[in-house]
Design a protein around this motif. Structure first.
Motif, PDB file in Angstrom:
ATOM      1  N   GLY A  30       0.808  -1.205   0.000  1.00 16.09           N
ATOM      2  CA  GLY A  30       0.000   0.000   0.000  1.00 16.09           C
ATOM      3  C   GLY A  30       0.842   1.255   0.000  1.00 16.09           C
ATOM      4  O   GLY A  30       2.046   1.224   0.309  1.00 16.09           O
ATOM      5  N   ILE A  31       0.227   2.355  -0.386  1.00 14.98           N
ATOM      6  CA  ILE A  31       0.954   3.614  -0.425  1.00 14.98           C
ATOM      7  C   ILE A  31       0.099   4.729   0.161  1.00 14.98           C
ATOM      8  O   ILE A  31      -1.081   4.860  -0.152  1.00 14.98           O
ATOM      9  N   ASN A  32       0.712   5.496   1.062  1.00 22.52           N
ATOM     10  CA  ASN A  32       0.091   6.697   1.639  1.00 22.52           C
ATOM     11  C   ASN A  32       1.229   7.523   2.251  1.00 22.52           C
ATOM     12  O   ASN A  32       2.386   7.115   2.187  1.00 22.52           O
ATOM     13  N   GLU A  33       0.897   8.650   2.803  1.00 18.17           N
ATOM     14  CA  GLU A  33       1.954   9.512   3.338  1.00 18.17           C
ATOM     15  C   GLU A  33       2.783   8.808   4.403  1.00 18.17           C
ATOM     16  O   GLU A  33       3.994   8.998   4.488  1.00 18.17           O
ATOM     17  N   GLU A  34       2.116   7.956   5.169  1.00 16.49           N
ATOM     18  CA  GLU A  34       2.795   7.243   6.238  1.00 16.49           C
ATOM     19  C   GLU A  34       3.894   6.344   5.659  1.00 16.49           C
ATOM     20  O   GLU A  34       5.012   6.278   6.175  1.00 16.49           O
ATOM     21  N   VAL A  35       3.550   5.649   4.562  1.00 16.35           N
ATOM     22  CA  VAL A  35       4.533   4.764   3.914  1.00 16.35           C
ATOM     23  C   VAL A  35       5.733   5.573   3.422  1.00 16.35           C
ATOM     24  O   VAL A  35       6.886   5.180   3.579  1.00 16.35           O
ATOM     25  N   VAL A  36       5.448   6.719   2.831  1.00 18.04           N
ATOM     26  CA  VAL A  36       6.535   7.580   2.347  1.00 18.04           C
ATOM     27  C   VAL A  36       7.438   7.968   3.529  1.00 18.04           C
ATOM     28  O   VAL A  36       8.667   7.935   3.437  1.00 18.04           O
ATOM     29  N   ARG A  37       6.811   8.306   4.645  1.00 12.56           N
ATOM     30  CA  ARG A  37       7.583   8.675   5.831  1.00 12.56           C
ATOM     31  C   ARG A  37       8.404   7.491   6.362  1.00 12.56           C
ATOM     32  O   ARG A  37       9.544   7.653   6.776  1.00 12.56           O
ATOM     33  N   ILE A  38       7.791   6.296   6.327  1.00 13.53           N
ATOM     34  CA  ILE A  38       8.509   5.106   6.804  1.00 13.53           C
ATOM     35  C   ILE A  38       9.756   4.856   5.957  1.00 13.53           C
ATOM     36  O   ILE A  38      10.850   4.613   6.472  1.00 13.53           O
ATOM     37  N   ILE A  39       9.572   4.942   4.632  1.00  8.43           N
ATOM     38  CA  ILE A  39      10.718   4.696   3.746  1.00  8.43           C
ATOM     39  C   ILE A  39      11.834   5.687   4.069  1.00  8.43           C
ATOM     40  O   ILE A  39      13.001   5.320   4.230  1.00  8.43           O
ATOM     41  N   SER A  40      11.447   6.947   4.184  1.00 11.50           N
ATOM     42  CA  SER A  40      12.434   7.991   4.459  1.00 11.50           C
ATOM     43  C   SER A  40      13.120   7.755   5.804  1.00 11.50           C
ATOM     44  O   SER A  40      14.342   7.909   5.928  1.00 11.50           O
ATOM     45  N   ALA A  41      12.320   7.323   6.787  1.00 11.87           N
ATOM     46  CA  ALA A  41      12.874   7.089   8.124  1.00 11.87           C
ATOM     47  C   ALA A  41      13.823   5.894   8.117  1.00 11.87           C
ATOM     48  O   ALA A  41      14.888   5.920   8.729  1.00 11.87           O
ATOM     49  N   LYS A  42      13.427   4.826   7.407  1.00 16.66           N
ATOM     50  CA  LYS A  42      14.276   3.643   7.337  1.00 16.66           C
ATOM     51  C   LYS A  42      15.637   3.978   6.758  1.00 16.66           C
ATOM     52  O   LYS A  42      16.632   3.322   7.036  1.00 16.66           O
ATOM     53  N   LYS A  43      15.637   4.984   5.913  1.00 15.83           N
ATOM     54  CA  LYS A  43      16.894   5.353   5.275  1.00 15.83           C
ATOM     55  C   LYS A  43      17.580   6.505   5.999  1.00 15.83           C
ATOM     56  O   LYS A  43      18.582   7.030   5.486  1.00 15.83           O
ATOM     57  N   ASN A  44      17.051   6.872   7.150  1.00 17.21           N
ATOM     58  CA  ASN A  44      17.641   7.956   7.940  1.00 17.21           C
ATOM     59  C   ASN A  44      17.866   9.218   7.128  1.00 17.21           C
ATOM     60  O   ASN A  44      18.937   9.827   7.164  1.00 17.21           O
ATOM     61  N   GLU A  45      16.868   9.573   6.368  1.00 19.98           N
ATOM     62  CA  GLU A  45      17.062  10.702   5.461  1.00 19.98           C
ATOM     63  C   GLU A  45      16.898  12.041   6.159  1.00 19.98           C
ATOM     64  O   GLU A  45      16.138  12.175   7.118  1.00 19.98           O
TER      65      GLU A  45
END
Lengths: 478, 250
Positions: A30-45
Motif C-alpha cells: 500500500g501507499i500513503n503519506e505514512e509509507v513515504v515517511r517510513i521509507i524515508s525514516a528507514k533510510k535515515n534521510e
C-alpha cells in the motif's frame, strides 16, 4: 515454413528466473503519506529529502496513469504493492560481510562483484530489490575524486551535490511514474565525475528484483563536470514469478561543458511466460541534459525483457555545439509489448542528434518506436538524423513507428528514414544449405541486423547482448 | 554416390518432376541441360531439401543414406553443396562470421572440434586466391551490394571453403561475363578430385567449353529424356531443343 519455425523459436524459457533465499525486510503493501515517511525514516534521510518525497507523493495523487502509449496495460493496483524491500542485514562494510546467498545470486548473473574478478575493470554497484548492496572499487575511484556510490550514501555524504542536481532534469512533476518514483524511490546509484577527469573504468549497476509483490523504484543520477568523461552500464534481471512486478526508475544525466557521458543498458527483466503470465512492467523515465557547450550524451540500449516496456531515454541539447545519440535494439517475443524511443530537444546552436532504432518483433508481441525531435526557435543549424528499422519474425506480431517532429527554426535539417523487413524463407534456406540450422540462422541474421547498435556497447556487454538476442528469440523462427 | 530413382516432386500442388532417375558416381562431372521450365532448378532444390517442394514418389540416396529423411542443413553437412542461381543477401552478417559458422557446423556434424582463428583465416586466404576473390568482398556482409558476377564468384568461394562431396552448380554461368565465367570455371576445375562429383545445370553449352562434362543429360518435362557424352551438348547448341521434344513426343 518460417511460421512453424518462428513459433518454435519463440517458446524459449527465461534463463535468469531463480529467486534468492535471503531474509528480506518488506514493509506492508500500500501507499500513503505514512509509507513515504517510513521509507524515508528507514533510510535515515534528512528533512529536505522527506519534504521532496512528500511533495512528489501529493502531486502523484493528482495524476492519472498515462494512456497514450501503444500498450495494453492491465489495471495496476498501486495499493497492493510493497514499496520497500531490503535484504535484512545491515549494510556490509566489506565483501566478507555480504550475505553469501546474495553473492551467489550475483555470481549466477555473471556479475564481477568480487574484487579479484574486477580485473575486468568494471566498478559495480549492485542494487537488489530496493537497497544498494555493495559498490566495488570505491577507493580507487575516490583517489581521482570520482564519486560512485549508492544514492542513499550520496544523500548522506554529498547532500549538496544531490540537492543541486536531483530532479533538475526529471522533476517530480514530469509524469505519473516520475512522481511515483520521487515519492517512494528506495535506492540507486550516484556518480560524480570532477572537472577534467576521465573515468578510467566502466561504472556499472546491476538491478535485480527478488522479493514477491515488491516494486522497484531506483534513481540514478550522473553528473559529469566540465571536460570529464564517463561510461556507465546498467544491467537488469528479475526472477520468474506469476505476478506482474512493477519497476519505475528515474535516470538523470547532467553533462557540463565538453563533458561526455555514455550510458549503456542491457535490460533483461523477466518478460512473462509464453502465455503472457507474469513479467515486469517497466515504466522508466531516462533523460539527460547537455548543459554545457560542446557536451555529449549517448544512450545505447538493448531491450530484451519486461512484459511491458515504456521508456524514452531522451536528451535536452541546451549547450551550443552539443550532441546526443540514441541507439536502441528492442526485441519483443510472445506477449511482450514495448513502446520505446527517444526525445531530442534542440535548444542550443549547432546541436546535432542521431537516432538509430532497431525493433525486432516475434510471437504475438507488439513493438513500437516513438520518437520526438524538437528544434527550438533559437537552435540555429540544428541537425537530426533518425533511422527506425523494424524486423518481423512471423506474421502475428506487430511493428509500429510514431515519429514526431516539431521544427521552429528554419535553419534546421531533420531527416527520418524507416524500413520494415522480414526474415525471408530464402535467407533461412541459404543458411541451411551451408549447414547452419534454422535456429542458428535466425540468431545470425538477428545479430547481423542489430550489429550497428550492439557494436556501440562496451565489449563485455556486447557479448552478453548478442547471447540475449539469440536466447530471447529461441524457438521463434522455423 | 548419388542415386535418384523415379523421383516425383510438386510445388504448390503442381507436379514438376515426373519420374526422374539419375546416378552419379564420384569423380564424375554431369551436365544437366534442358529448356526453360523443364525442372532443372527444381531438381537442385529437391536434392538440397528446399521446404517449398514436396516429394511424392521415388528415392534419393547419397552414399547409402536416405537423403529425403534429412533436414536441409544435415544434407549440407553430409557434403552436398548448392551454388544458388540467385544467391540471397543477408544484411549485417559478415562473410567471415557466416563462413565460420558454416565450417564449424560441418565440423560439429563430424564430431570435430571448432576451427581455430588462425586456421580459419589461413583457409580463407587460400581459398580466396583460388577463386580470385577480392578481400573487399569477404569483409562485407553476405552478398550485400555484390554485383551478379560477384555473387556467383562468392558461391564458388564458399564451395571451396566447404569442400563438398557433391557440388550442384545451378545456372552458375547466367549473368557472367566471359572473364568471370573463366574464373568461376577455373575454380570449379581446381576443386575437382577423383573423390568428389559435380552437377552443372545450364542452358548453354558455353560453360561446358570450360568445364568438361563426362555425361550430358537432357531434362524435359520433369524427366531425363536423353543422356550422352559431351558431344550431346554441342549437338544441343547447334540444333536447339525442338528435335528432343519431337523425339519424346513421337
Amino acid at each position: 515454413m518460417s511460421d512453424a519455425i518462428i513459433h518454435e523459436v519463440t517458446q524459449s524459457e527465461y534463463k535468469y528466473g531463480f529467486t534468492t533465499d535471503i531474509e528480506t525486510e518488506v514493509i506492508p503493501v500500500g501507499i500513503n503519506e505514512e509509507v513515504v515517511r517510513i521509507i524515508s525514516a528507514k533510510k535515515n534521510e534528512p528533512e529536505w529529502m522527506l519534504e521532496f518525497r512528500l511533495k512528489a507523493f501529493r502531486h502523484w495523487q493528482t495524476l492519472k496513469m498515462p494512456t497514450w502509449a501503444n500498450l495494453t496495460i492491465p489495471e495496476i493496483d498501486y495499493q497492493s504493492i510493497s514499496y520497500f524491500a531490503a535484504p535484512r542485514k545491515n549494510a556490509p562494510k566489506s565483501l566478507d560481510e555480504v550475505d553469501p546467498e546474495l553473492l551467489k545470486t550475483f555470481d549466477r548473473l555473471g556479475i564481477p562483484l568480487e574484487e579479484q574478478k574486477a580485473l575486468s575493470g568494471i566498478a559495480v554497484d549492485a542494487v537488489m530489490d530496493s537497497v544498494s548492496v555493495k559498490t566495488t572499487f570505491k577507493e580507487t575511484l575516490a583517489e581521482m575524486g570520482i564519486i560512485f556510490c549508492s544514492f542513499s550514501e550520496a544523500v548522506e555524504h554529498h547532500p549538496d551535490l544531490v540537492q543541486k542536481y536531483m530532479a533538475s532534469v526529471v522533476p517530480y512533476t514530469d509524469n505519473f511514474f516520475a512522481a511515483l518514483n520521487s515519492a517512494v524511490f528506495s535506492d540507486g546509484s550516484f556518480v560524480y565525475i570532477p572537472k577534467g577527469v576521465r573515468c578510467p573504468m566502466e561504472l556499472s549497476t546491476y538491478f535485480r528484483i527478488n522479493a514477491v509483490n515488491t516494486g522497484q523504484f531506483e534513481r540514478t543520477l550522473i553528473v559529469a563536470d566540465d571536460d570529464s568523461y564517463v561510461s556507465y552500464l546498467e544491467g537488469c534481471t528479475a526472477p520468474q514469478r506469476d505476478e506482474n512486478q512493477l519497476h519505475a526508475a528515474i535516470v538523470e544525466i547532467i553533462a557540463m561543458k565538453n563533458a561526455q557521458v555514455k550510458y549503456s543498458t542491457v535490460q533483461n527483466w523477466y518478460p512473462g511466460d509464453k502465455n503472457g503470465k507474469g513479467g515486469i512492467y517497466n515504466f522508466v523515465t531516462k533523460r539527460g541534459i547537455c548543459k554545457g557547450d560542446g557536451s555529449h550524451i549517448s544512450w545505447t540500449q538493448v531491450e530484451t525483457g519486461s512484459a511491458i516496456t515504456w521508456k524514452y531515454p531522451s536528451c535536452v541539447l541546451q549547450g551550443d555545439n552539443s550532441s546526443a545519440e540514441f541507439y536502441s535494439v528492442a526485441v519483443t517475443n510472445n506477449h511482450q509489448q514495448a513502446d520505446t524511443g527517444t526525445k531530442m530537444i534542440h535548444l542550443g546552436k549547432n546541436t546535432s542528434s542521431h537516432i538509430l532504432s532497431k525493433g525486432i518483433s516475434a510471437g504475438v508481441s507488439h513493438n513500437s518506436y516513438r520518437g520526438l525531435v524538437r528544434v527550438g526557435a533559437k537552435a540555429e543549424n540544428a541537425r537530426n538524423f533518425s533511422q527506425c528499422d523494424s524486423l518481423l519474425l512471423g506474421d502475428k506480431c506487430g511493428a509500429h513507428t510514431f515519429p514526431y517532429m516539431e521544427v521552429n527554426n528554419e535553419t534546421a535539417v531533420v531527416e527520418h528514414e524507416a524500413t520494415t523487413s522480414k526474415i525471408s524463407e530464402d535467407q533461412i534456406f541459404y543458411c541451411n544449405q551451408r549447414g547452419i540450422s534454422t535456429e542458428d540462422a535466425v540468431g545470425l541474421i538477428v545479430n547481423g541486423y542489430a550489429k550497428e547498435v550492439v557494436d556501440k556497447l562496451p565489449m563485455e556487454f556486447a557479448v552478453e547482448a548478442q547471447k540475449l538476442l539469440q536466447i530471447t528469440l529461441e524457438g521463434s523462427v522455423g | 554416390m548419388l542415386v535418384i530413382k523415379n523421383l516425383h516432386a510438386n510445388i504448390d500442388g503442381k507436379e514438376i518432376l515426373k519420374g526422374l532417375s539419375l546416378t552419379i558416381n564420384k569423380g564424375e562431372i554431369h551436365a544437366i541441360m534442358g529448356p526453360n521450365g523443364s525442372g532443372k532448378s527444381t531438381l537442385s532444390s529437391v536434392i538440397t531439401g528446399h521446404p517449398a517442394f514436396e516429394v511424392t514418389h521415388g528415392t534419393i540416396e547419397f552414399n547409402g543414406t536416405d537423403l529425403l529423411e534429412l533436414a536441409p542443413e544435415e544434407r549440407a553437412n553430409e557434403g552436398i553443396f548448392l551454388s544458388f542461381q540467385y544467391p540471397v543477401e543477408i544484411p549485417g552478417v559478415s562473410m567471415v562470421n557466416f563462413m565460420r559458422s558454416a565450417i564449424n557446423e560441418q565440423r560439429k556434424y563430424r564430431n570435430e572440434p571448432a576451427i581455430s582463428a588462425t586456421d580459419f583465416l589461413r583457409l580463407m586466404r587460400e581459398k580466396k586466391e583460388l577463386v580470385e576473390m577480392d578481400s573487399k568482398l569477404t569483409n562485407r556482409a553476405v552478398n550485400e551490394g555484390f554485383s551478379g558476377g560477384e555473387k556467383k564468384k562468392n558461391e564458388i568461394f564458399q564451395m571451396a571453403m566447404l569442400e563438398p562431396k557433391l557440388a550442384i552448380l545451378d545456372e552458375t554461368d547466367s549473368g557472367l561475363d566471359i572473364d568471370a565465367l573463366r574464373i568461376v570455371a577455373n575454380g570449379v576445375n581446381k576443386l575437382k578430385s577423383p573423390e568428389n562429383a559435380t552437377v552443372v545445370i545450364t542452358h548453354y553449352q558455353r560453360l561446358l567449353d570450360y568445364i568438361t562434362p563426362d555425361f550430358v543429360h537432357v531434362l524435359y518435362d520433369g524427366k531425363i529424356v536423353k543422356s550422352g557424352g559431351k558431344e550431346l551438348a554441342l549437338e544441343l547448341e547447334a540444333r536447339g531443343y525442338d528435335w528432343i521434344k519431337q523425339e519424346v513426343e513421337a
